[in-house]
Design a protein around this motif. Sequence first.
Motif, short mmCIF file in Angstrom:
data_model
loop_
_atom_site.label_atom_id
_atom_site.label_comp_id
_atom_site.label_asym_id
_atom_site.label_seq_id
_atom_site.Cartn_x
_atom_site.Cartn_y
_atom_site.Cartn_z
N THR A 186 0.87 -1.17 0.00
CA THR A 186 0.00 0.00 0.00
C THR A 186 0.91 1.22 0.00
O THR A 186 1.81 1.34 0.84
CB THR A 186 -0.92 0.02 1.23
N TYR A 187 0.71 2.10 -0.96
CA TYR A 187 1.55 3.27 -1.14
C TYR A 187 0.65 4.50 -1.19
O TYR A 187 -0.20 4.59 -2.07
CB TYR A 187 2.36 3.13 -2.43
N TYR A 188 0.81 5.40 -0.21
CA TYR A 188 -0.08 6.56 -0.07
C TYR A 188 -1.53 6.10 -0.04
O TYR A 188 -2.39 6.64 -0.74
CB TYR A 188 0.16 7.55 -1.23
N THR A 206 6.87 -2.98 -12.84
CA THR A 206 6.22 -1.76 -12.40
C THR A 206 5.17 -2.07 -11.33
O THR A 206 4.63 -3.18 -11.28
CB THR A 206 5.52 -1.04 -13.56
N TRP A 207 4.89 -1.07 -10.50
CA TRP A 207 3.81 -1.17 -9.51
C TRP A 207 2.52 -0.74 -10.18
O TRP A 207 2.40 0.40 -10.62
CB TRP A 207 4.12 -0.31 -8.29
N ALA A 208 1.56 -1.63 -10.26
CA ALA A 208 0.31 -1.37 -10.96
C ALA A 208 -0.86 -1.34 -9.98
O ALA A 208 -0.93 -2.19 -9.08
CB ALA A 208 0.07 -2.43 -12.03
N PRO A 209 -1.80 -0.41 -10.13
CA PRO A 209 -2.99 -0.41 -9.30
C PRO A 209 -3.98 -1.47 -9.76
O PRO A 209 -3.82 -2.07 -10.84
CB PRO A 209 -3.56 1.00 -9.51
N TRP A 210 -5.02 -1.69 -8.96
CA TRP A 210 -5.99 -2.74 -9.27
C TRP A 210 -6.66 -2.52 -10.61
O TRP A 210 -6.91 -3.46 -11.37
CB TRP A 210 -7.04 -2.79 -8.16
N GLU A 211 -6.95 -1.26 -10.96
CA GLU A 211 -7.67 -1.00 -12.21
C GLU A 211 -6.85 -1.34 -13.45
O GLU A 211 -7.41 -1.44 -14.55
CB GLU A 211 -8.12 0.47 -12.28
#
Length: 267
Positions: A186-188, A206-211
Amino acid sequence: AQRDGYTGPPRELKIVREGQPTTSLERVTRAQLDRQSTDRAQSAAVSSAVCVQTHSSEQTVPWCLAEVLEAARPAATAARYEDAGVRFINVREGDLALKVRLFEPIEPGSSMFTLSDVDVLVPARSVRLVDITLKEVPVRQSARHAPARQQRKRFELDKKELKKIRAEMPKHDDEWTVESVLQYRTYYRKEQWLVKWKDYGHDRNTWAPWENLLTEDVQQLARDKRDEHRPAKEAEKAAADRARTERALARRGPRGSSTTHQRCSDS
């Protein structure tokens, strides 16, 4: 619709998004990219090829190739380029900037380029890649053309170089395939998963969000990785809480000590 006396007649509703707030994560990510790009731009040599990011409003051309004419230095005046065929990020007075000459593709989507006559000043923070290899391709001279007519030199962009550019600045129509999901964090206050992309090395993870995790299989991998992370995170939090409690008790001292008894007697 049945109670039009209460709701009133139907009306057309138009929703326009004028602006989207920038989150803390986006500001931090953008600042990191700008610092990295500025460092790269300062190392770019004259006559070398670089990859320049265009303005965020430029939908069709997210990046351009260019030849460095002048090394990075503070801009004497501000500069805006909207009539060069492509819109670039504005240069403010005092910004570290490079003077470059643009390459233009033979046709849209082509890996063949020619060196144009368009010179622009671009901010150093928009230079995403340096020392790009372009191979000169011989141009066949037609017998019908007069010898005095000079054709521009043609350059070919290697597939490996194109893959590097795509990894640094993907377009909206690029296709990326998830090979594996490596980590969760969890970032910010935003959930992210570290993704390994197929046909790319670990340096392009890369760090990818759920969407951005589009398929059901990938989403299941993300859920599993999150479930693996939670017990370890909870154990880490419990250990920190215990350590905090022990430190507080140590500062307070034993409950039956003489100091406590003396204070009670005095009171």
